[in-house]
Design an enzyme around this catalytic site. Structure first.
Site, short mmCIF file in Angstrom:
data_model
loop_
_atom_site.label_atom_id
_atom_site.label_comp_id
_atom_site.label_asym_id
_atom_site.label_seq_id
_atom_site.Cartn_x
_atom_site.Cartn_y
_atom_site.Cartn_z
NE ARG A 112 -55.18 -15.82 23.90
CZ ARG A 112 -54.65 -16.06 24.32
NH1 ARG A 112 -56.09 -16.21 26.08
NH2 ARG A 112 -53.16 -15.66 25.49
CG ASN A 150 -56.24 -10.78 28.83
OD1 ASN A 150 -56.72 -10.27 30.29
ND2 ASN A 150 -55.93 -11.96 28.40
CD GLU A 151 -52.16 -11.66 28.42
OE1 GLU A 151 -51.86 -11.91 27.60
OE2 GLU A 151 -51.28 -12.19 29.57
CD GLU A 307 -53.64 -14.00 32.57
OE1 GLU A 307 -52.97 -14.96 31.75
OE2 GLU A 307 -54.59 -13.58 31.69
CE LYS A 356 -57.01 -30.92 24.10
NZ LYS A 356 -57.04 -30.23 23.28
CG PHE A 357 -52.89 -30.54 27.70
CD1 PHE A 357 -53.45 -31.61 28.60
CD2 PHE A 357 -52.62 -30.58 26.61
CE1 PHE A 357 -54.25 -32.59 27.82
CE2 PHE A 357 -53.53 -32.17 25.75
CZ PHE A 357 -53.73 -32.77 26.70
CG HIS A 358 -52.16 -22.50 31.08
ND1 HIS A 358 -52.57 -22.32 32.78
CD2 HIS A 358 -51.32 -21.86 30.76
CE1 HIS A 358 -51.67 -21.08 32.93
NE2 HIS A 358 -51.25 -20.74 31.76
C1 GAL Z 1 -52.12 -15.70 29.11
C2 GAL Z 1 -53.71 -14.95 29.43
C3 GAL Z 1 -54.55 -16.27 29.96
C4 GAL Z 1 -54.10 -17.18 29.13
C5 GAL Z 1 -52.76 -17.77 29.18
C6 GAL Z 1 -52.17 -18.53 29.69
O1 GAL Z 1 -51.70 -14.83 28.01
O2 GAL Z 1 -54.03 -13.33 29.53
O3 GAL Z 1 -56.00 -15.88 29.19
O4 GAL Z 1 -54.43 -17.98 27.94
O5 GAL Z 1 -52.24 -16.67 29.00
O6 GAL Z 1 -50.16 -18.38 30.19
#
Ligand code: GAL
Length: 654
Positions: A112, A150-151, A307, A356-358
């Site tokens: 990404r 995003n970020e 987040e 998938k493991f997050h």
């Molecule tokens: C951030 C991101 C999210 C996700 C997350 C996982 O960097 O904005 O999309 O990837 O981390 O921790």
């Protein structure tokens, strides 16, 4: 930040990626969101390939369906512009979109954020998608805010491709006006680097040895600005089509590559992504620091925790889950430190792909799990806290934070390698332990609201800003300045009238020579009559007193007996401290006890037991960050707080 403010209820929810799931799962998602008290979903962050499956062919129907369902359930939407990850067809057709590293490696698709900030093709496609999103959803009943990209800069903050090089040249033309101006600023008389025209300039790519430091710093500045320009190009469309919808993009705490002071001005509200490591004993501290930074970036306005991981992440070597209760506690820590919303990454745990493991609010194991139950508990809490929204927080201490200095300290060929973020954190920690609120402030202030201003390693700074800082002490307040402040001007030239420039006389010292000691043993230490013995590391300096009083001298090395900590009392009763070494955290705390008066012993005892006490509005939050139950009294109230949990009380000082 003039737009519609965030309004109650507090935001609660997370990133929702329905495109990863068949549509028959969506209603279950929404029903479970309602059960957990979710009020907000961030949608569309990585949806570009689903929204525009091929060049110019848009497919919005699935998103229409999702937004309708969310609206019907009373859930608001923080709608992404969807530009964070260009689809494969785009980079396949237009490889010029791809970023290039300083070693000349082109970063490909398949993960990404594979775009160069300065790619005109990427910008053209990203703004087309943004306009399509704004026009389609600008009046949608669920829309609460725009989430741009995003970020920014998370994976690619600097690109050395052809278009970036051209954009860098334009940025330099604008900054310096003429090539002579640039030659002068960059000091190109050194090592035969004189440029005949802007066309000869390249980004600081891989080179035989140390590059021109000003070229490197300017490329850091340019790269932050190039991403900001990209943000602006999307934000301008949103402001044109939906002038009333607030705009944000998610920051990443104390993040090195982007100058968030310049960024924050462009947002209607600040938001942050925060992933403290459960295995890191400093996690509560670094999280608190990020919260205070976000509040400061928005000049005290409420911000959103955009987040956090409900439990484990997937991108560390070993991904420890958050222990029960701690996600809620970190969420409440954010609210207590000024957030008006708590969001997570992500709603439903992915079955496939790199994450998938997050963890997610709704784990693979389903709703009958501690993670989902804890989410529901947090949803309930946030509803109860709703009227905290908008409540301001006032700090009496400011710590100066500056990205130019950060970037400079990271450069090669400096007197020593110094970790700027660690220095800031050490000073922040000492106030945190005292239970004192801290704001971060840029080099040009304003400082008048503060009793104490701390200036850690502000290495690159103008004379004007040094004079502004001097005024803090001259106005009767406390100014604490550390080593490696006021060394260089913004072109990275050493200050003409000596280290510390115009600040030197206000500090009452003359700085003759740096003497880094390295951070391994032997450590250094300093001793003073009032301060006693303080441990330090990394750094000594050769100072002479020129009006200051001696507070401590070095104990070891060739500088043994010479000034290490000094203080000049100003005519108005202010104090200007100078610390010529890197004090350990404990020693900073002891120095503050002398400089500002002893810390409240109750607060320090709580802190040392892993308890964080924070007041906001009519609420008091008492967070137990430790792994054992804490029992004790706060303001005569007997408390028993389980490990990692938070007790919410009425704020007695309200
Ligand atoms: C951030 C991101 C999210 C996700 C997350 C996982 O960097 O904005 O999309 O990837 O981390 O921790």
């Amino acid at each position: 930040m003039s737009r519609r403010p965030l309004a109650p209820p507090l935001w609660f929810g997370g990133d929702y990626n329905p495109e990863q799931w068949p549509s028959d799962v969506w209603q279950e998602d929404i029903d479970l969101m309602v059960r957990a008290g979710v009020t907000m979903a961030t949608v569309g962050v990585f949806s570009w390939a689903a929204l525009e499956p091929s060049d110019g062919r848009f497919d919005f129907e699935w998103l229409d369906d999702v937004l309708e369902r969310l609206e019907a359930a009373g859930i608001g939407v923080d709608l992404a512009t969807g530009t964070a990850s260009p689809p494969p067809w785009l980079t396949h057709e237009h490889p010029d979109v791809l970023p290039v590293t300083r070693d000349g490696v082109t970063l490909g698709s398949g993960s990404r954020q594979q775009y160069s900030p300065s790619s005109s093709t990427y910008r053209r496609y990203a703004t087309r998608l943004t306009r399509a999103m704004a026009e389609r959803y600008g009046t949608h009943g669920a829309l609460r805010a725009w989430h741009v990209n995003n970020e920014y800069g998370c994976h690619v903050s600097r690109s050395y491709d052809r278009e970036s090089a051209a954009a860098f040249r334009n940025w330099l033309r604008e900054r310096y006006g003429s090539i002579d101006g640039l030659n002068d600023a960059w000091g190109t008389a050194f090592w035969s680097q004189r440029y005949g025209s802007f066309d000869e300039i390249e980004p600081p790519r891989a080179a035989p040895t140390t590059l021109n430091p000003t070229q490197v710093l300017d490329f850091d500045r340019f790269s932050s600005d190039a991403l900001l320009e990209l943000f602006r190009s999307e934000a301008a469309i949103l402001r044109e089509v939906t002038p009333d919808v607030p705009i944000t993009t998610n920051f990443m705490g104390l993040f090195g590559p982007l100058d968030y002071w310049r960024w924050a001005r462009e947002l209607d509200f600040v938001s942050d992504d925060s992933y403290p490591d459960p295995a890191d004993p400093d996690a509560p501290l670094t999280a608190a620091l990020s919260r205070d930074l976000m509040r400061s970036l928005g000049h005290g306005k409420p911000w959103v925790l955009m987040e956090q991981a409900p439990s484990a992440v997937n991108w560390r070597g070993s991904n420890r889950p958050k222990p029960p209760g701690w996600n809620r506690s970190l969420a409440l820590q954010a609210v207590a430190r000024g957030a008006d919303g708590v969001m997570h990454f992500q709603w439903r745990q992915s079955r496939k792909g790199a994450e998938k493991f997050h963890s997610a609010l709704l784990p693979h194991a389903g709703a009958n799990t501690r993670v989902y139950e804890e989410a529901a508990e947090l949803g309930h809490d946030l509803r109860r806290l709703g009227d905290i929204a908008g409540t301001k927080i006032h700090a009496r201490t400011a710590i100066v934070l500056d990205w130019d200095s950060w970037w400079t300290l990271q450069q090669e060929a400096m007197p020593a390698n110094l970790d700027y973020a660690a220095l800031l954190t050490d000073w922040y920690q000492a106030f945190w332990r005292r239970g004192e609120r801290v704001d971060f402030v840029p080099t040009d202030g304003p400082f008048d609201a503060y009793d104490t201003v701390v200036v850690p390693a502000l290495v690159t700074v103008t004379d004007e800003d040094l004079s502004r800082l001097a005024a803090v002490a001259e106005d009767g307040k406390t100014l604490i300045v550390t080593f490696q402040t006021g060394v260089l001007d913004p072109t990275l030239g050493v200050h003409r009238d000596g280290y510390l420039g115009p600040l030197a006389k206000h500090l009452g010292i003359r700085l003759l020579e740096f003497a880094p000691t390295g951070n391994s043993s032997p450590k250094t230490s300093v001793t003073g009559t009032v301060l006693g013995h303080l441990d330090a590391t990394n750094w000594q300096e050769h100072l002479e007193l020129a009006g200051a009083v001696l507070e401590a001298t070095f104990d070891d090395g060739w500088l043994a007996g010479s000034p290490a900590v000094t203080r000049r009392e100003t005519a108005s009763g202010g104090d200007a401290w100078y610390i010529a070494t890197q004090l350990t955290r404990d020693s900073i705390a002891r120095l503050l006890d002398t400089a500002l008066g002893a810390a409240d012993p109750t607060v320090v005892r709580l802190h040392d037991a892993g308890i964080e006490l924070i007041d906001r509005g009519r609420f008091r939050f008492i967070i137990n960050h430790s792994a054992s139950t804490w029992a004790g009294k706060v303001d005569d109230i007997e408390l028993m707080i389980p490990a990692w949990s938070t007790q919410i009380l009425e704020n007695p000082t309200h």
